[in-house]
Design an enzyme around this catalytic site. Structure first.
Site, PDB file in Angstrom:
ATOM      1  N   ALA A  14       0.813  -1.225   0.000  1.00  0.00           N
ATOM      2  CA  ALA A  14       0.000   0.000   0.000  1.00  0.00           C
ATOM      3  C   ALA A  14       0.843   1.271   0.000  1.00  0.00           C
ATOM      4  O   ALA A  14       0.449   2.289  -0.568  1.00  0.00           O
ATOM      5  CB  ALA A  14      -0.924   0.000   1.208  1.00  0.00           C
ATOM      6  N   ARG A  26      -5.987  -1.742   4.393  1.00  0.00           N
ATOM      7  CA  ARG A  26      -5.764  -3.008   5.102  1.00  0.00           C
ATOM      8  C   ARG A  26      -4.809  -2.877   6.272  1.00  0.00           C
ATOM      9  O   ARG A  26      -4.722  -3.787   7.082  1.00  0.00           O
ATOM     10  CB  ARG A  26      -5.196  -4.061   4.140  1.00  0.00           C
ATOM     11  CG  ARG A  26      -6.159  -4.495   3.062  1.00  0.00           C
ATOM     12  CD  ARG A  26      -5.507  -5.503   2.141  1.00  0.00           C
ATOM     13  NE  ARG A  26      -5.646  -6.855   2.624  1.00  0.00           N
ATOM     14  CZ  ARG A  26      -6.495  -7.755   2.130  1.00  0.00           C
ATOM     15  NH1 ARG A  26      -7.241  -7.448   1.132  1.00  0.00           N
ATOM     16  NH2 ARG A  26      -6.562  -8.956   2.614  1.00  0.00           N
ATOM     17  N   HIS A 113      -3.233  -9.855  -4.994  1.00  0.00           N
ATOM     18  CA  HIS A 113      -4.587  -9.738  -4.437  1.00  0.00           C
ATOM     19  C   HIS A 113      -5.622  -9.403  -5.519  1.00  0.00           C
ATOM     20  O   HIS A 113      -6.710  -8.931  -5.209  1.00  0.00           O
ATOM     21  CB  HIS A 113      -4.616  -8.672  -3.331  1.00  0.00           C
ATOM     22  CG  HIS A 113      -3.868  -9.073  -2.089  1.00  0.00           C
ATOM     23  ND1 HIS A 113      -3.304  -8.165  -1.230  1.00  0.00           N
ATOM     24  CD2 HIS A 113      -3.585 -10.302  -1.579  1.00  0.00           C
ATOM     25  CE1 HIS A 113      -2.703  -8.828  -0.227  1.00  0.00           C
ATOM     26  NE2 HIS A 113      -2.861 -10.126  -0.436  1.00  0.00           N
ATOM     27  N   CYS A 124     -21.223 -17.091 -13.541  1.00  0.00           N
ATOM     28  CA  CYS A 124     -20.644 -17.593 -14.791  1.00  0.00           C
ATOM     29  C   CYS A 124     -19.182 -17.192 -14.962  1.00  0.00           C
ATOM     30  O   CYS A 124     -18.568 -17.564 -15.957  1.00  0.00           O
ATOM     31  CB  CYS A 124     -21.474 -17.120 -15.984  1.00  0.00           C
ATOM     32  SG  CYS A 124     -21.319 -15.344 -16.314  1.00  0.00           S
ATOM     33  N   CYS A 146     -24.900  -9.465 -13.113  1.00  0.00           N
ATOM     34  CA  CYS A 146     -24.258  -9.915 -14.352  1.00  0.00           C
ATOM     35  C   CYS A 146     -25.260  -9.865 -15.504  1.00  0.00           C
ATOM     36  O   CYS A 146     -26.382 -10.361 -15.383  1.00  0.00           O
ATOM     37  CB  CYS A 146     -23.746 -11.343 -14.165  1.00  0.00           C
ATOM     38  SG  CYS A 146     -23.119 -12.087 -15.690  1.00  0.00           S
ATOM     39  N   THR A 187       5.560  -2.092   2.133  1.00  0.00           N
ATOM     40  CA  THR A 187       4.779  -3.198   2.683  1.00  0.00           C
ATOM     41  C   THR A 187       5.332  -3.535   4.054  1.00  0.00           C
ATOM     42  O   THR A 187       6.544  -3.504   4.259  1.00  0.00           O
ATOM     43  CB  THR A 187       4.796  -4.446   1.749  1.00  0.00           C
ATOM     44  OG1 THR A 187       4.291  -5.569   2.468  1.00  0.00           O
ATOM     45  CG2 THR A 187       6.186  -4.753   1.216  1.00  0.00           C
TER      46      THR A 187
HETATM   47 ZN    ZN Z   1     -22.730 -14.235 -14.879  1.00  0.00          ZN
END
Ligand code: ZN
Length: 246
Positions: A14, A26, A113, A124, A146, A187
């Protein structure tokens, strides 16, 4: 120096993005530690279970403005390092996409991350730009679903309650093992499994340089510790490495 050009691994956290206006969410003083209700928005269980948590999370993403953040001198220094012709791999804990935005080739950046610049459907698995999802929120969809299957959209990041992608982690381990120089930037090196990377590099015989505002558990083992602000320290370190051929 070796005839073989030395591989340089750069791990960023960060601290490299704070000068781009992105807070350390974080970290120990970060929002996720201070505010449990905020932490629910980035924890996979509540996020999937509770539409109200998702609606708040979308508002927060829109307000955070991370997509509008620009790379800073620290990010640009790593581009200079890569363009010098030295072999470089950047391993980042950040999800802001600023290493790629700054001009580093995507194949040289490993996002440990994930990335907040993309969304993914939990049904999906289709992915798309975060900016497009945020535009739908701005146009009045509080929890955009979605368009392919109606599933829940989430950022393509590793959320609390999730493990890092084992394939990505394996690649990071391999880079740490293979590198001659490991630079840890911004970090705290306190959160595993990422904190194991400098240890792997040291055990494989690499030099270690730590660039961080606060002490880290690796300062004693490091060949060099640099405490100055990153956007000042990193350009200087890069100039030195390029002049020395690392
Ligand atoms: Zn989807």
């Amino acid at each position: 120096m070796n005839a073989k050009r030395p591989l340089i691994a750069v791990l960023t956290g960060a601290g490299i993005s704070t000068d781009s206006g992105i807070p350390d969410y974080r970290g120990p003083q970060g929002l996720w530690q201070q505010d449990p209700s905020a932490q629910r928005m980035v924890t996979i269980g509540p996020y999937l279970a509770d539409p109200e948590v998702r609606r708040r999370a979308w508002v927060m993403r829109g307000e955070a403005g991370a997509l509008a953040a620009e790379p800073n001198a620290g990010h640009r220094a790593l581009v200079d390092l890569e363009r010098s012709g030295l072999p470089v791999r950047v391993l980042t804990q950040n999800v802001d996409g600023l290493h790629r935005r700054s001009g580093l080739p995507a194949r040289k950046v490993l996002e440990l991350h994930g990335t907040a610049t993309e969304v993914q459907c939990v049904g999906c698995r289709v992915t798309g730009p975060m900016a497009e999802a945020l535009a739908r929120v701005g146009a009045g969809e509080p929890d955009p679903a979605c368009r392919e299957c109606g599933g829940i959209l989430r950022p393509r990041t590793v959320m609390f309650g999730e493990a890092l992608d084992p394939v990505v982690l394996q690649q990071a381990d391999a880079i740490a093992k293979a590198c001659d120089l490991f630079i840890a930037v911004g970090t705290s090196l306190q959160v595993y499994p990422v904190a194991a990377l400098p240890q792997i590099a040291l055990e494989a015989g690499a030099r270690l340089v730590v660039v961080n505002g606060e002490p880290t558990p690796f300062d004693e083992a490091a060949d060099e510790v640099i405490r100055e602000p990153i956007s000042k320290a990193l350009p200087e370190l890069v100039r030195r490495l390029v002049a020395e051929g690392a």
